[in-house]
Write an enzyme that holds these catalytic residues in place. Sequence first.
Site, PDB file in Angstrom:
ATOM      1  N   CYS A  23       1.900 -14.078 -17.838  1.00 24.69           N
ATOM      2  CA  CYS A  23       0.927 -13.526 -18.794  1.00 24.69           C
ATOM      3  C   CYS A  23      -0.258 -12.926 -18.020  1.00 24.69           C
ATOM      4  O   CYS A  23      -0.295 -12.970 -16.799  1.00 24.69           O
ATOM      5  CB  CYS A  23       0.405 -14.612 -19.726  1.00 24.69           C
ATOM      6  SG  CYS A  23       1.683 -15.639 -20.464  1.00 24.69           S
ATOM      7  N   MET A  24      -1.258 -12.419 -18.769  1.00 23.10           N
ATOM      8  CA  MET A  24      -2.402 -11.808 -18.093  1.00 23.10           C
ATOM      9  C   MET A  24      -3.218 -12.830 -17.305  1.00 23.10           C
ATOM     10  O   MET A  24      -3.661 -12.558 -16.190  1.00 23.10           O
ATOM     11  CB  MET A  24      -3.298 -11.094 -19.115  1.00 23.10           C
ATOM     12  CG  MET A  24      -4.384 -10.244 -18.466  1.00 23.10           C
ATOM     13  SD  MET A  24      -5.463  -9.437 -19.655  1.00 23.10           S
ATOM     14  CE  MET A  24      -4.386  -8.250 -20.420  1.00 23.10           C
ATOM     15  N   ASP A  25      -3.392 -14.014 -17.899  1.00 20.98           N
ATOM     16  CA  ASP A  25      -4.280 -15.008 -17.287  1.00 20.98           C
ATOM     17  C   ASP A  25      -3.586 -16.307 -16.919  1.00 20.98           C
ATOM     18  O   ASP A  25      -4.232 -17.226 -16.393  1.00 20.98           O
ATOM     19  CB  ASP A  25      -5.415 -15.356 -18.262  1.00 20.98           C
ATOM     20  CG  ASP A  25      -5.946 -14.122 -18.944  1.00 20.98           C
ATOM     21  OD1 ASP A  25      -6.464 -13.257 -18.216  1.00 20.98           O
ATOM     22  OD2 ASP A  25      -5.793 -13.998 -20.176  1.00 20.98           O
ATOM     23  N   HIS A  31       2.989   9.358  12.322  1.00 20.77           N
ATOM     24  CA  HIS A  31       3.336   8.123  11.618  1.00 20.77           C
ATOM     25  C   HIS A  31       4.855   7.995  11.542  1.00 20.77           C
ATOM     26  O   HIS A  31       5.548   8.979  11.271  1.00 20.77           O
ATOM     27  CB  HIS A  31       2.729   8.176  10.217  1.00 20.77           C
ATOM     28  CG  HIS A  31       2.746   6.860   9.489  1.00 20.77           C
ATOM     29  ND1 HIS A  31       2.352   5.676  10.077  1.00 20.77           N
ATOM     30  CD2 HIS A  31       3.088   6.546   8.214  1.00 20.77           C
ATOM     31  CE1 HIS A  31       2.464   4.695   9.191  1.00 20.77           C
ATOM     32  NE2 HIS A  31       2.908   5.185   8.056  1.00 20.77           N
ATOM     33  N   ARG A  81      -1.761   1.159  15.648  1.00 20.11           N
ATOM     34  CA  ARG A  81      -2.462   0.986  14.364  1.00 20.11           C
ATOM     35  C   ARG A  81      -1.834  -0.138  13.541  1.00 20.11           C
ATOM     36  O   ARG A  81      -1.111   0.122  12.581  1.00 20.11           O
ATOM     37  CB  ARG A  81      -2.388   2.264  13.521  1.00 20.11           C
ATOM     38  CG  ARG A  81      -2.890   3.518  14.178  1.00 20.11           C
ATOM     39  CD  ARG A  81      -2.957   4.666  13.191  1.00 20.11           C
ATOM     40  NE  ARG A  81      -1.708   4.992  12.541  1.00 20.11           N
ATOM     41  CZ  ARG A  81      -0.769   5.780  13.049  1.00 20.11           C
ATOM     42  NH1 ARG A  81      -0.917   6.340  14.232  1.00 20.11           N
ATOM     43  NH2 ARG A  81       0.330   6.017  12.360  1.00 20.11           N
ATOM     44  N   TYR A  84       5.870 -15.495 -24.055  1.00 22.63           N
ATOM     45  CA  TYR A  84       6.053 -14.235 -24.780  1.00 22.63           C
ATOM     46  C   TYR A  84       7.518 -13.827 -24.763  1.00 22.63           C
ATOM     47  O   TYR A  84       8.199 -13.948 -23.732  1.00 22.63           O
ATOM     48  CB  TYR A  84       5.244 -13.118 -24.122  1.00 22.63           C
ATOM     49  CG  TYR A  84       3.768 -13.177 -24.405  1.00 22.63           C
ATOM     50  CD1 TYR A  84       3.276 -13.061 -25.705  1.00 22.63           C
ATOM     51  CD2 TYR A  84       2.853 -13.328 -23.364  1.00 22.63           C
ATOM     52  CE1 TYR A  84       1.909 -13.107 -25.961  1.00 22.63           C
ATOM     53  CE2 TYR A  84       1.488 -13.366 -23.612  1.00 22.63           C
ATOM     54  CZ  TYR A  84       1.024 -13.254 -24.909  1.00 22.63           C
ATOM     55  OH  TYR A  84      -0.321 -13.288 -25.153  1.00 22.63           O
ATOM     56  N   ARG A 141       5.253  13.718   4.973  1.00 22.19           N
ATOM     57  CA  ARG A 141       4.125  13.366   4.108  1.00 22.19           C
ATOM     58  C   ARG A 141       2.928  14.181   4.583  1.00 22.19           C
ATOM     59  O   ARG A 141       2.624  15.206   4.008  1.00 22.19           O
ATOM     60  CB  ARG A 141       3.877  11.853   4.154  1.00 22.19           C
ATOM     61  CG  ARG A 141       2.849  11.381   3.143  1.00 22.19           C
ATOM     62  CD  ARG A 141       2.703   9.870   3.093  1.00 22.19           C
ATOM     63  NE  ARG A 141       2.176   9.302   4.346  1.00 22.19           N
ATOM     64  CZ  ARG A 141       1.941   7.986   4.524  1.00 22.19           C
ATOM     65  NH1 ARG A 141       2.190   7.116   3.545  1.00 22.19           N
ATOM     66  NH2 ARG A 141       1.451   7.550   5.672  1.00 22.19           N
ATOM     67  N   LYS A 199      -7.815  -0.185   5.430  1.00 19.00           N
ATOM     68  CA  LYS A 199      -7.883   0.574   4.172  1.00 19.00           C
ATOM     69  C   LYS A 199      -7.593  -0.355   2.987  1.00 19.00           C
ATOM     70  O   LYS A 199      -7.056  -1.460   3.173  1.00 19.00           O
ATOM     71  CB  LYS A 199      -6.853   1.714   4.221  1.00 19.00           C
ATOM     72  CG  LYS A 199      -5.425   1.215   4.360  1.00 19.00           C
ATOM     73  CD  LYS A 199      -4.452   2.345   4.696  1.00 19.00           C
ATOM     74  CE  LYS A 199      -3.051   1.806   4.830  1.00 19.00           C
ATOM     75  NZ  LYS A 199      -2.092   2.807   5.286  1.00 19.00           N
TER      76      LYS A 199
HETATM   77  C1  LIG Z   1      -1.387   2.184   6.318  1.00 18.45           C
HETATM   78  C2  LIG Z   1      -1.110   2.910   7.562  1.00 18.45           C
HETATM   79  C3  LIG Z   1      -0.829   2.217   8.763  1.00 18.45           C
HETATM   80  C4  LIG Z   1      -0.616   0.732   8.823  1.00 18.45           C
HETATM   81  O1  LIG Z   1       0.698   0.430   8.468  1.00 18.45           O
HETATM   82  P1  LIG Z   1       1.261  -1.061   8.565  1.00 18.45           P
HETATM   83  O2  LIG Z   1       2.681  -0.955   8.201  1.00 18.45           O
HETATM   84  O3  LIG Z   1       0.471  -1.867   7.588  1.00 18.45           O
HETATM   85  O4  LIG Z   1       1.023  -1.489   9.957  1.00 18.45           O
HETATM   86  C5  LIG Z   1      -0.711   2.958   9.931  1.00 18.45           C
HETATM   87  N1  LIG Z   1      -0.828   4.305   9.903  1.00 18.45           N
HETATM   88  C6  LIG Z   1      -1.049   5.005   8.779  1.00 18.45           C
HETATM   89  C7  LIG Z   1      -1.144   6.483   8.828  1.00 18.45           C
HETATM   90  C8  LIG Z   1      -1.193   4.334   7.565  1.00 18.45           C
HETATM   91  O5  LIG Z   1      -1.409   5.032   6.451  1.00 18.45           O
END
Ligand SMILES: *Cc1c(COP(=O)(O)O)cnc(C)c1O
Length: 361
Positions: free
Chosen positions: A303-305, A160, A211, A256, A130, A34
Amino acid sequence: MKAVIAQIDHNALIHNVKTIKAMVPDSHIAAVVKANAYGHGLLTVADTLQPYVGAFAVARLDEALSLRERGISRDIILLEGFFEDSDINTISHHNFLTVIHDIEQVDAIERAEVAKPIRCWMKIDIGMHRLGASYDQISEMKYRLENCRNVKHPLGLISHLSVADTPSESEYNCEQIDRFIKVSRDFKGDLCLANSAGILKWPASHTKWVRPGIILYGISPFEDKVGSDFGLKPVMTLRSSLIAVRKVKKGAKVGYGAAWTAPVDTVIGIAAVGYGDGYPRTAPTGTPVWVNGRIAGSVGHVCMDMMFVDLGPQASDRVGSEVVLWGSEVPVEKVAKLCGTIPYELVCHIMPRVKVSNLCT
Ligand SMILES: *Cc1c(COP(=O)(O)O)cnc(C)c1O
Protein backbone atom coordinates in the site's frame (compact mmCIF):
# COMPACT_ATOMS: atom_id res chain seq x y z
CA MET A 1 8.18 2.72 17.77
CA LYS A 2 9.88 4.15 14.73
CA ALA A 3 8.45 5.29 11.45
CA VAL A 4 10.39 4.42 8.35
CA ILE A 5 13.98 5.62 8.25
CA ALA A 6 16.79 5.30 5.75
CA GLN A 7 19.89 4.69 7.79
CA ILE A 8 23.06 5.77 5.97
CA ASP A 9 26.22 4.13 7.22
CA HIS A 10 29.11 6.47 6.49
CA ASN A 11 31.66 3.96 7.76
CA ALA A 12 30.44 1.57 5.07
CA LEU A 13 30.79 4.37 2.52
CA ILE A 14 34.43 4.91 3.55
CA HIS A 15 35.04 1.17 3.50
CA ASN A 16 33.64 0.99 -0.04
CA VAL A 17 35.65 3.89 -1.45
CA LYS A 18 38.84 2.42 0.05
CA THR A 19 37.97 -0.98 -1.42
CA ILE A 20 37.44 0.63 -4.84
CA LYS A 21 40.75 2.51 -4.59
CA ALA A 22 42.54 -0.76 -4.01
CA MET A 23 40.93 -2.14 -7.20
CA VAL A 24 42.14 0.78 -9.34
CA PRO A 25 45.46 1.82 -7.77
CA ASP A 26 46.56 3.78 -10.85
CA SER A 27 43.33 5.72 -11.44
CA HIS A 28 41.68 8.74 -9.88
CA ILE A 29 38.15 8.35 -8.59
CA ALA A 30 35.29 10.59 -9.73
CA ALA A 31 32.54 9.64 -7.28
CA VAL A 32 29.15 9.65 -8.99
CA VAL A 33 26.69 11.40 -6.67
CA LYS A 34 23.88 12.30 -9.08
CA ALA A 35 20.22 11.83 -8.07
CA ASN A 36 20.86 12.75 -4.43
CA ALA A 37 23.79 10.32 -4.29
CA TYR A 38 21.53 7.50 -5.50
CA GLY A 39 19.07 8.40 -2.74
CA HIS A 40 21.71 8.41 0.01
CA GLY A 41 21.91 12.21 0.51
CA LEU A 42 24.09 14.31 -1.82
CA LEU A 43 25.67 16.65 0.70
CA THR A 44 26.39 14.24 3.55
CA VAL A 45 27.74 11.63 1.15
CA ALA A 46 29.98 14.25 -0.50
CA ASP A 47 31.28 15.45 2.89
CA THR A 48 32.30 11.89 3.79
CA LEU A 49 33.81 11.02 0.40
CA GLN A 50 35.70 14.26 -0.28
CA PRO A 51 38.98 13.23 1.41
CA TYR A 52 39.07 9.96 -0.55
CA VAL A 53 38.21 11.01 -4.10
CA GLY A 54 39.63 13.26 -6.81
CA ALA A 55 36.32 14.58 -8.11
CA PHE A 56 32.55 14.30 -7.99
CA ALA A 57 30.34 13.60 -10.99
CA VAL A 58 26.74 14.80 -11.29
CA ALA A 59 24.05 14.92 -13.97
CA ARG A 60 22.59 18.40 -13.41
CA LEU A 61 24.05 21.85 -12.89
CA ASP A 62 21.93 22.33 -9.75
CA GLU A 63 23.58 19.30 -8.18
CA ALA A 64 27.00 20.81 -8.88
CA LEU A 65 25.92 24.16 -7.40
CA SER A 66 24.65 22.46 -4.23
CA LEU A 67 28.04 20.84 -3.79
CA ARG A 68 29.87 24.15 -4.19
CA GLU A 69 27.49 25.87 -1.76
CA ARG A 70 28.27 23.15 0.74
CA GLY A 71 31.93 24.07 0.42
CA ILE A 72 33.01 21.06 -1.62
CA SER A 73 36.23 22.17 -3.30
CA ARG A 74 37.02 19.08 -5.39
CA ASP A 75 36.52 19.09 -9.15
CA ILE A 76 32.90 18.59 -10.18
CA ILE A 77 32.11 16.95 -13.51
CA LEU A 78 28.84 17.59 -15.34
CA LEU A 79 28.22 14.23 -17.01
CA GLU A 80 25.62 15.59 -19.43
CA GLY A 81 27.25 18.96 -19.91
CA PHE A 82 25.08 22.08 -19.96
CA PHE A 83 21.52 22.36 -21.19
CA GLU A 84 21.32 26.12 -21.76
CA ASP A 85 23.73 28.73 -23.08
CA SER A 86 23.50 30.73 -19.87
CA ASP A 87 24.89 27.73 -17.93
CA ILE A 88 28.26 28.25 -19.58
CA ASN A 89 29.07 31.31 -17.46
CA THR A 90 28.03 29.47 -14.30
CA ILE A 91 30.37 26.63 -15.26
CA SER A 92 33.24 29.03 -15.83
CA HIS A 93 32.55 30.91 -12.61
CA HIS A 94 32.53 27.77 -10.43
CA ASN A 95 35.29 26.03 -12.36
CA PHE A 96 33.11 23.00 -13.10
CA LEU A 97 34.33 20.49 -15.63
CA THR A 98 31.81 19.93 -18.39
CA VAL A 99 31.23 17.09 -20.79
CA ILE A 100 30.62 18.18 -24.39
CA HIS A 101 28.65 15.53 -26.21
CA ASP A 102 26.93 17.38 -28.99
CA ILE A 103 27.82 19.73 -31.83
CA GLU A 104 25.26 22.25 -30.61
CA GLN A 105 27.15 22.52 -27.35
CA VAL A 106 30.26 23.31 -29.39
CA ASP A 107 28.33 26.10 -31.16
CA ALA A 108 27.23 27.47 -27.78
CA ILE A 109 30.74 27.45 -26.32
CA GLU A 110 32.08 29.26 -29.36
CA ARG A 111 29.38 31.94 -28.99
CA ALA A 112 29.89 32.39 -25.25
CA GLU A 113 31.80 35.17 -23.50
CA VAL A 114 33.42 33.64 -20.45
CA ALA A 115 35.66 35.15 -17.79
CA LYS A 116 37.86 32.05 -17.59
CA PRO A 117 38.21 29.27 -20.19
CA ILE A 118 36.26 26.18 -19.12
CA ARG A 119 37.57 22.67 -18.66
CA CYS A 120 35.95 20.21 -21.07
CA TRP A 121 35.88 16.49 -21.65
CA MET A 122 34.65 15.58 -25.10
CA LYS A 123 32.27 12.65 -25.07
CA ILE A 124 32.27 10.06 -27.83
CA ASP A 125 29.70 7.39 -28.53
CA ILE A 126 31.42 4.01 -28.54
CA GLY A 127 28.28 1.93 -28.86
CA MET A 128 25.51 2.95 -26.47
CA HIS A 129 23.95 5.50 -28.84
CA ARG A 130 22.84 7.76 -26.00
CA LEU A 131 25.23 10.72 -25.73
CA GLY A 132 28.45 11.48 -27.52
CA ALA A 133 30.01 12.41 -30.83
CA SER A 134 29.53 9.83 -33.53
CA TYR A 135 32.55 8.70 -35.54
CA ASP A 136 32.05 11.18 -38.34
CA GLN A 137 31.74 14.08 -35.86
CA ILE A 138 34.77 13.40 -33.66
CA SER A 139 37.41 15.24 -35.65
CA GLU A 140 35.30 18.30 -36.34
CA MET A 141 34.24 18.63 -32.70
CA LYS A 142 37.78 18.08 -31.49
CA TYR A 143 39.21 20.61 -33.95
CA ARG A 144 36.69 23.28 -33.02
CA LEU A 145 37.05 22.76 -29.28
CA GLU A 146 40.83 22.78 -29.46
CA ASN A 147 40.73 26.03 -31.37
CA CYS A 148 38.16 27.74 -29.15
CA ARG A 149 39.47 30.44 -26.82
CA ASN A 150 36.73 29.63 -24.30
CA VAL A 151 38.04 26.10 -23.78
CA LYS A 152 40.91 25.28 -21.46
CA HIS A 153 43.52 22.92 -22.92
CA PRO A 154 44.24 20.07 -23.17
CA LEU A 155 40.87 18.59 -23.95
CA GLY A 156 39.84 15.42 -22.08
CA LEU A 157 37.96 12.42 -23.46
CA ILE A 158 35.09 10.54 -21.84
CA SER A 159 32.74 7.77 -22.84
CA HIS A 160 30.32 5.32 -21.25
CA LEU A 161 30.10 1.51 -21.45
CA SER A 162 26.63 0.16 -22.19
CA VAL A 163 27.15 -3.55 -21.54
CA ALA A 164 29.96 -3.81 -18.97
CA ASP A 165 27.43 -5.47 -16.64
CA THR A 166 25.90 -7.77 -19.27
CA PRO A 167 27.69 -11.16 -19.45
CA SER A 168 26.08 -12.15 -22.77
CA GLU A 169 27.54 -9.03 -24.43
CA SER A 170 31.20 -9.45 -23.48
CA GLU A 171 32.34 -9.18 -27.05
CA TYR A 172 30.43 -5.95 -27.64
CA ASN A 173 31.91 -4.56 -24.44
CA CYS A 174 35.46 -5.33 -25.59
CA GLU A 175 34.74 -3.59 -28.90
CA GLN A 176 33.62 -0.50 -27.00
CA ILE A 177 36.78 -0.42 -24.88
CA ASP A 178 38.93 -0.85 -28.01
CA ARG A 179 37.16 2.01 -29.75
CA PHE A 180 37.75 4.28 -26.79
CA ILE A 181 41.43 3.40 -26.56
CA LYS A 182 41.94 3.99 -30.29
CA VAL A 183 40.31 7.42 -30.27
CA SER A 184 42.08 8.38 -27.03
CA ARG A 185 45.49 8.26 -28.71
CA ASP A 186 44.73 11.66 -30.27
CA PHE A 187 43.85 13.28 -26.94
CA LYS A 188 46.39 14.83 -24.60
CA GLY A 189 43.98 15.52 -21.75
CA ASP A 190 42.48 13.23 -19.12
CA LEU A 191 40.67 10.03 -20.09
CA CYS A 192 37.63 8.64 -18.27
CA LEU A 193 35.74 5.46 -19.13
CA ALA A 194 34.88 2.88 -16.45
CA ASN A 195 31.61 2.84 -14.49
CA SER A 196 31.15 0.41 -11.57
CA ALA A 197 30.90 -2.69 -13.77
CA GLY A 198 33.99 -1.60 -15.70
CA ILE A 199 35.91 -1.17 -12.44
CA LEU A 200 34.93 -4.62 -11.16
CA LYS A 201 35.25 -6.62 -14.33
CA TRP A 202 37.16 -4.85 -17.11
CA PRO A 203 40.69 -3.73 -16.16
CA ALA A 204 41.27 -2.48 -19.73
CA SER A 205 38.68 0.22 -19.03
CA HIS A 206 40.64 1.64 -16.07
CA THR A 207 41.92 4.86 -17.60
CA LYS A 208 43.29 7.86 -15.68
CA TRP A 209 39.83 8.49 -14.21
CA VAL A 210 37.13 5.98 -13.23
CA ARG A 211 33.51 6.81 -12.32
CA PRO A 212 32.08 4.49 -9.68
CA GLY A 213 28.45 5.06 -8.76
CA ILE A 214 26.49 2.10 -7.46
CA ILE A 215 29.48 0.30 -5.88
CA LEU A 216 30.22 3.30 -3.66
CA TYR A 217 26.87 2.55 -2.05
CA GLY A 218 27.83 -1.11 -1.61
CA ILE A 219 25.54 -2.45 -4.32
CA SER A 220 26.44 -4.80 -7.17
CA PRO A 221 25.89 -3.63 -10.77
CA PHE A 222 25.58 -7.28 -11.83
CA GLU A 223 22.18 -8.92 -11.62
CA ASP A 224 23.43 -12.23 -10.29
CA LYS A 225 25.73 -10.83 -7.59
CA VAL A 226 25.45 -8.80 -4.40
CA GLY A 227 27.82 -6.13 -3.11
CA SER A 228 29.37 -8.41 -0.49
CA ASP A 229 30.62 -10.69 -3.31
CA PHE A 230 33.08 -7.86 -4.03
CA GLY A 231 33.88 -7.00 -0.41
CA LEU A 232 31.48 -4.04 -0.42
CA LYS A 233 29.12 -3.08 2.43
CA PRO A 234 25.59 -1.77 1.92
CA VAL A 235 25.40 1.90 2.89
CA MET A 236 21.60 2.23 3.08
CA THR A 237 19.39 0.25 5.42
CA LEU A 238 15.67 0.91 5.04
CA ARG A 239 14.03 0.30 8.42
CA SER A 240 10.55 0.52 9.81
CA SER A 241 8.47 -1.25 12.43
CA LEU A 242 5.23 -3.17 12.85
CA ILE A 243 2.28 -0.95 13.74
CA ALA A 244 -0.21 -3.84 14.02
CA VAL A 245 0.00 -7.59 14.50
CA ARG A 246 -3.14 -9.64 13.84
CA LYS A 247 -4.26 -13.23 13.62
CA VAL A 248 -6.02 -14.21 10.42
CA LYS A 249 -7.90 -17.42 9.68
CA LYS A 250 -7.23 -19.74 6.79
CA GLY A 251 -9.07 -18.28 3.79
CA ALA A 252 -8.86 -14.66 4.97
CA LYS A 253 -8.47 -12.25 2.07
CA VAL A 254 -5.74 -9.77 2.80
CA GLY A 255 -5.26 -6.26 1.46
CA TYR A 256 -6.45 -4.30 -1.58
CA GLY A 257 -7.97 -6.42 -4.28
CA ALA A 258 -7.94 -9.41 -1.91
CA ALA A 259 -4.66 -10.16 -3.63
CA TRP A 260 -3.56 -12.74 -1.05
CA THR A 261 -5.57 -15.40 0.74
CA ALA A 262 -4.17 -16.98 3.89
CA PRO A 263 -3.51 -20.68 3.14
CA VAL A 264 -3.54 -21.52 6.86
CA ASP A 265 -4.32 -19.73 10.13
CA THR A 266 -1.43 -17.32 10.54
CA VAL A 267 -0.25 -14.02 12.00
CA ILE A 268 0.10 -10.95 9.80
CA GLY A 269 2.26 -7.95 10.63
CA ILE A 270 1.46 -4.52 9.24
CA ALA A 271 4.74 -2.67 8.60
CA ALA A 272 4.73 1.12 8.39
CA VAL A 273 6.34 1.45 4.98
CA GLY A 274 4.85 1.60 1.50
CA TYR A 275 5.27 2.96 -1.98
CA GLY A 276 4.74 6.49 -0.58
CA ASP A 277 8.14 5.98 1.04
CA GLY A 278 9.72 4.47 -2.05
CA TYR A 279 9.25 0.78 -1.31
CA PRO A 280 8.20 -0.69 -4.68
CA ARG A 281 4.56 -1.62 -5.15
CA THR A 282 5.73 -4.24 -7.62
CA ALA A 283 7.22 -6.31 -4.75
CA PRO A 284 5.47 -9.68 -5.13
CA THR A 285 4.19 -11.89 -2.33
CA GLY A 286 7.20 -13.61 -0.81
CA THR A 287 9.62 -10.69 -1.07
CA PRO A 288 12.00 -11.08 1.89
CA VAL A 289 11.48 -8.77 4.86
CA TRP A 290 13.65 -9.02 7.98
CA VAL A 291 11.58 -9.02 11.16
CA ASN A 292 13.05 -9.44 14.64
CA GLY A 293 16.11 -11.37 13.50
CA ARG A 294 14.60 -13.65 10.86
CA ILE A 295 13.47 -13.42 7.24
CA ALA A 296 9.71 -13.39 6.64
CA GLY A 297 7.85 -12.78 3.38
CA SER A 298 5.63 -9.93 2.25
CA VAL A 299 2.07 -10.79 1.18
CA GLY A 300 -0.57 -9.02 -0.90
CA HIS A 301 -0.20 -5.64 -2.54
CA VAL A 302 2.11 -3.03 -1.03
CA CYS A 303 0.00 0.00 0.00
CA MET A 304 1.04 3.67 0.02
CA ASP A 305 1.97 3.74 3.70
CA MET A 306 1.91 0.13 4.82
CA MET A 307 2.60 -3.41 3.74
CA PHE A 308 1.71 -6.90 4.96
CA VAL A 309 4.19 -9.47 6.24
CA ASP A 310 3.29 -13.09 6.96
CA LEU A 311 4.89 -13.68 10.37
CA GLY A 312 3.85 -17.34 10.50
CA PRO A 313 1.38 -19.15 12.79
CA GLN A 314 3.77 -19.28 15.77
CA ALA A 315 4.81 -15.62 15.61
CA SER A 316 5.46 -13.80 18.87
CA ASP A 317 6.26 -10.44 17.27
CA ARG A 318 4.69 -7.36 18.83
CA VAL A 319 3.69 -3.94 17.71
CA GLY A 320 6.93 -1.98 17.59
CA SER A 321 9.03 -4.90 16.37
CA GLU A 322 11.75 -3.83 14.01
CA VAL A 323 11.50 -4.48 10.28
CA VAL A 324 14.25 -4.13 7.65
CA LEU A 325 13.25 -3.83 4.01
CA TRP A 326 16.81 -3.80 2.65
CA GLY A 327 20.36 -3.41 3.90
CA SER A 328 22.80 -5.99 5.30
CA GLU A 329 19.92 -8.20 6.41
CA VAL A 330 18.16 -8.23 3.02
CA PRO A 331 20.24 -7.39 -0.08
CA VAL A 332 18.55 -4.66 -2.10
CA GLU A 333 19.78 -6.52 -5.21
CA LYS A 334 17.45 -9.42 -4.30
CA VAL A 335 14.44 -7.19 -3.68
CA ALA A 336 15.04 -5.40 -6.99
CA LYS A 337 15.24 -8.64 -8.91
CA LEU A 338 11.94 -9.85 -7.47
CA CYS A 339 10.39 -6.52 -8.45
CA GLY A 340 11.64 -6.76 -12.03
CA THR A 341 13.94 -3.78 -11.67
CA ILE A 342 17.50 -2.88 -10.70
CA PRO A 343 18.70 -1.81 -7.25
CA TYR A 344 19.65 1.61 -8.65
CA GLU A 345 15.97 2.42 -9.04
CA LEU A 346 15.00 1.30 -5.55
CA VAL A 347 17.56 3.40 -3.70
CA CYS A 348 16.97 6.43 -5.97
CA HIS A 349 13.25 6.32 -5.22
CA ILE A 350 13.46 6.93 -1.48
CA MET A 351 10.87 9.68 -0.90
CA PRO A 352 11.47 12.95 0.94
CA ARG A 353 9.20 11.94 3.85
CA VAL A 354 11.59 9.13 4.82
CA LYS A 355 13.77 10.37 7.67
CA VAL A 356 17.49 9.95 7.10
CA SER A 357 19.64 8.82 9.95
CA ASN A 358 23.37 9.25 9.33
CA LEU A 359 25.62 6.81 11.18
CA CYS A 360 29.20 7.93 11.53
CA THR A 361 31.93 7.36 14.06
C1 LIG B 1 25.42 7.15 -13.62
C2 LIG B 1 26.64 7.14 -14.43
C3 LIG B 1 27.80 6.46 -13.99
C4 LIG B 1 27.82 5.57 -12.78
O1 LIG B 1 27.34 4.31 -13.12
P1 LIG B 1 27.36 3.10 -12.07
O2 LIG B 1 26.87 1.94 -12.81
O3 LIG B 1 26.46 3.51 -10.95
O4 LIG B 1 28.77 2.99 -11.62
C5 LIG B 1 28.96 6.60 -14.74
N1 LIG B 1 28.96 7.34 -15.87
C6 LIG B 1 27.87 7.96 -16.35
C7 LIG B 1 27.95 8.73 -17.61
C8 LIG B 1 26.67 7.88 -15.65
O5 LIG B 1 25.59 8.50 -16.13
